[in-house]
Structure formats: structure tokens, C-alpha cells
Write an enzyme that holds these catalytic residues in place. Sequence first.
Site, mmCIF file in Angstrom:
data_model
loop_
_atom_site.group_PDB
_atom_site.id
_atom_site.type_symbol
_atom_site.label_atom_id
_atom_site.label_comp_id
_atom_site.label_asym_id
_atom_site.label_seq_id
_atom_site.Cartn_x
_atom_site.Cartn_y
_atom_site.Cartn_z
ATOM 1 N N HIS A 178 0.869 -1.180 0.000
ATOM 2 C CA HIS A 178 0.000 0.000 0.000
ATOM 3 C C HIS A 178 0.904 1.228 0.000
ATOM 4 C CE1 HIS A 178 -3.506 -2.486 1.793
ATOM 5 N NE2 HIS A 178 -3.578 -2.418 0.471
ATOM 6 N N GLU A 181 1.591 3.974 2.789
ATOM 7 C CA GLU A 181 2.065 3.533 4.101
ATOM 8 C C GLU A 181 3.586 3.623 4.131
ATOM 9 O OE1 GLU A 181 0.005 -0.247 4.433
ATOM 10 O OE2 GLU A 181 -1.925 0.743 4.112
ATOM 11 N N HIS A 301 2.482 -3.400 6.869
ATOM 12 C CA HIS A 301 1.505 -2.362 6.537
ATOM 13 C C HIS A 301 1.505 -1.339 7.661
ATOM 14 C CE1 HIS A 301 -0.786 -4.202 3.115
ATOM 15 N NE2 HIS A 301 -0.067 -5.243 3.505
ATOM 16 N N GLU A 376 0.761 -4.113 11.294
ATOM 17 C CA GLU A 376 0.264 -2.753 11.074
ATOM 18 C C GLU A 376 1.102 -1.887 12.013
ATOM 19 O OE1 GLU A 376 -1.956 -1.719 8.909
ATOM 20 O OE2 GLU A 376 -3.205 -3.456 8.437
HETATM 21 O O1 0X9 Z 1 -6.733 -3.917 4.621
HETATM 22 C C1 0X9 Z 1 -5.562 -4.278 4.451
HETATM 23 O O2 0X9 Z 1 -5.139 -4.703 3.366
HETATM 24 C C2 0X9 Z 1 -4.585 -4.213 5.615
HETATM 25 N N1 0X9 Z 1 -4.836 -3.054 6.408
HETATM 26 S S1 0X9 Z 1 -4.433 -1.590 5.818
HETATM 27 O O3 0X9 Z 1 -4.967 -0.576 6.700
HETATM 28 N N2 0X9 Z 1 -2.866 -1.447 5.833
HETATM 29 O O4 0X9 Z 1 -4.915 -1.472 4.490
HETATM 30 C C3 0X9 Z 1 -4.753 -5.458 6.455
HETATM 31 C C4 0X9 Z 1 -4.345 -6.686 5.761
HETATM 32 C C5 0X9 Z 1 -4.650 -7.905 6.523
HETATM 33 N N3 0X9 Z 1 -4.464 -9.056 5.729
HETATM 34 C C6 0X9 Z 1 -5.431 -9.584 4.942
HETATM 35 N N4 0X9 Z 1 -6.584 -9.020 4.836
HETATM 36 N N5 0X9 Z 1 -5.174 -10.724 4.363
HETATM 37 ZN ZN ZN Z 2 -1.845 -1.510 4.073
#
Ligand code: 0X9
Ligand code: ZN
Length: 439
Positions: A178, A181, A301, A376
Site C-alpha cells: 500500500h 504507508e 503495513h 500494522e
Molecule cells: O486492509 C488491508 O489490506 C490491511 N490493512 S491496511 O490498513 N494497511 O490497508 C490489512 C491486511 C490484513 N491481511 C489480509 N486481509 N489478508
Molecule cells: Zn496496508
Amino acid sequence: MANRVLLSLTLFISLTSVLCEPFRFDNFSLFKVVPDDAHHIKLLQDLQNSDINYDFWTDPVPSAEFVSIMTSPMNKVALEHFLSLHGIKYEITMPNIQEAIDKETIKTYTRNNLRSMSWDAYYNLSDINIWMADMARTYPDVVTEFVAGVSYEHRQIKGLKISHGPGRKIIFVEAGMHSREWITMSTACYIINELLTSTDNDTMAAARDFDWYIIPVANPDGYVWTHTDFRMWRKNRRPFGTNFGVDLNRNWNNNWLVSGASTNPASDIYAGPGPFSEPETRSLSSFIRSVGDIDMYLSFHSFSQLLLIPFGNTTEPVGNYHDTLNIGRRAMGALSVRYGTQYVTGNIAEAIYQATGGSVDWVKEHLQVPIVYCYELRDRGQFGFLLPTDQILPNNEEAMDSVIDLIHQARRFGYLSGGSVGLQVSFILMLVGVLASLW
Ligand code: 0X9
Ligand code: ZN
């Protein structure tokens, strides 16, 4: 997460792109909202779904202790009014987002001068890549550069392999999927730097005992875009009509589009036209598959200070969930020692929200990697994606402490041990030597 402010800003963005100036967030503000109960959560969910003017940096899910919302100056009073009317507590943690963006020092890395990389600033893609090349040239016996894939705009997804000999167990680190980030790219670079330069015994042992594959920028096109055009960009940059970008962490071929993902290309959680439709995820996943049996996979992340465990679609304790929970909790204890920073460890679907098509789920399910986490990183909503530069080093140090402790704890639970092939061979040779001398 659906970044609806982006919709209303499309016009401005195209205008600023024409003028080659990044979009300005003058007097945009960040609200840290603290819901008291399920009713507050419901109200915030309704607001997220009905009002395109607010950009939810975190989602109003039942487990949320806080919800970060960015608003333009035009819609700020209405947000304050809405929150006060419903008795929802909030504070404005950043009254002017542009000021925070301006404070984000971006330094230039000078080729052939490793000392020009510092941990009190952010660096652009080209500088990160040049620094990696310099690290590879400086430590040629242990470092090899690799290309893990390619982006939609034909940029290379680069990484470094750090290895002190063949046959070691593998730790894979992926960051920057992302693009907004920014702290995650820095953390990955810091891990590289520590593994190569630290004089701490545990860190040197970690460098020696494993083959490390580290990718600081998994979404190079998005990262470039955050520097040149729009600081808050999350996805890659593939065009879909008048919209752009697939959320690369919704595009992996595991429960694709099952939950927490969108079919709308305007959304910030757009999963793409199909699983692995994007060059970034397709090439990166084949590279990850090609490196052999991975023992530990870490995805970085930000933000919220969480250590997440797969899977994103179920709260069921699947596979070795209990082990990974215990290992993770202990490592987060180690993380807190240096600066007192608290992380929560838990299942993705429980600790954050249901979201499928992410890299960690695919790695866990398809490659059967035993130890898989998604970090995170800092902070907990005060600055969010715009983590001030004086927090870069502390964030990186404590994250590194936790990575070293993850190895330690995983071993205590019977993982990552049993010796690598290389080490087993040396042990057998030593034994043969001893027996021969006794003969
Ligand atoms: O939503 C996401 O992709 C991640 N959080 S963020 O705020 N950085 O966007 C969390 C990812 C967790 N992992 C999966 N969903 N597999
Ligand atoms: Zn992310």
C-alpha cells in the site's frame, strides 16, 4: 476503507497532474473518533456508506477502539456537527494535513555514500533502489539483488537476498504494497541495514542463520505516485476507464472478492477484474513460490499497531493459530520494551475486519508457510499514514526488536529449528572428523 474523497477529488487531481504539482491537502483535517458502543459504530458505518465526502483511514468495525477520518475543510463542520449530535467523542489530531505532509522530510540518497541513508527521513523509489544496489556492492559475499516482479507501468519490484551460505531456512519480508504507508518501506530498509551492519549478537545470529529475502516496495507505481501526485494513494496505477488502481492486497488468489473487497474500480479496496489480474501480484507470487520452502513470512503495513494472523475471512483458529498467537504476543512484549509501544496480536478478521485476497492469506494457504504475520506499524491514529519523521527510527528499532524475538519465540515453539541443510551437513562433517581422529 473505500476512499470516497478520492471520487470527489478526481477533478482536482487531474488538474494538478496537468500542472505537474502534487495535490495539496490544505486545511484537510484528521479526526480520531472514539465510538462508545455498537450504536456509535453503526452510525459511523452509515456515514461511511452514505457520505462520499469523508475518507475513512480506518474502518468503523465492532472491534475498533478508534476510527480515523480525513475530511476536506468544506465538510469539516458537518462532521463535527454529526459527531456532537450523536454524542460521539472525537479529537482533531491533525488540523491541517498539508502541514503534516510538508513536515515529512524526504531526503536524497547519494550513490556510493551509504552514510547518506538516514532514519529520520523518507526516500523515494529511485533512492531506495540505488541504496539497495550500493548495499549489494558493499557486501558482495552475503547480498544479492533480485527482481521479484514487474509493475503495470513496467517498474521492477526489487529486493535483496541476504545469505551467509546455502541451505538455510528462509525468512521473507514484503513491504510497501500500500503505497501511502511510507513507514513500511523504511522499516524493510532498516531490517536490511541491521542484518548487514549491526554488532548486536542476536541480530548477527539472525543474519547468519537464515536466508532473508526482503522487498521494501512491492507497489512501485503507487509509491512513485504518492511522491509526485497524490500522497494518499493506496493502490497500483492501472487505469479502468476514468478510474485508477487495484488494491494489491485484495488481488491475491485466495478467497478473492469473498469479503472486505469491492468490484468498483473507484474504490480504494477494488479487488481487480480477477484474482492475480495485476502484474505486481502475479509476478511477485510466482517469485515467492520459486524461492523454495519459506519458514517465516512477514508483510508490513500501517497503521494501528497490530500484529495480524491469517486468515482474513474467518475468526476460526485455523491450523497453528494458537502457536502463532502465543509467539506473536511474546514478540509484541519484546517490541514494547524499548519505548513502551503497545501492539495487539490477533486474527485478521477479528482484530481488524474481514478482508480477503491479501498476500499473507495466500502465502499461508497455498505455500503452507508455518509462521505468517501482517504488521500494522505505528501509530494509533494520531498521524496515521503521515507518521512524523522523528518516529521513523523508534518505529524501526522496535519493529526490528520484535522480528528478532519472533525468531526466538518461534524456535521455543519448535519452529525454525532442526538446523538447516547447510548446518546439518557441517555437523555431520564435524562428526566424521571426530570419529576419524578417534579411529
Ligand atoms: O486492509 C488491508 O489490506 C490491511 N490493512 S491496511 O490498513 N494497511 O490497508 C490489512 C491486511 C490484513 N491481511 C489480509 N486481509 N489478508
Ligand atoms: Zn496496508
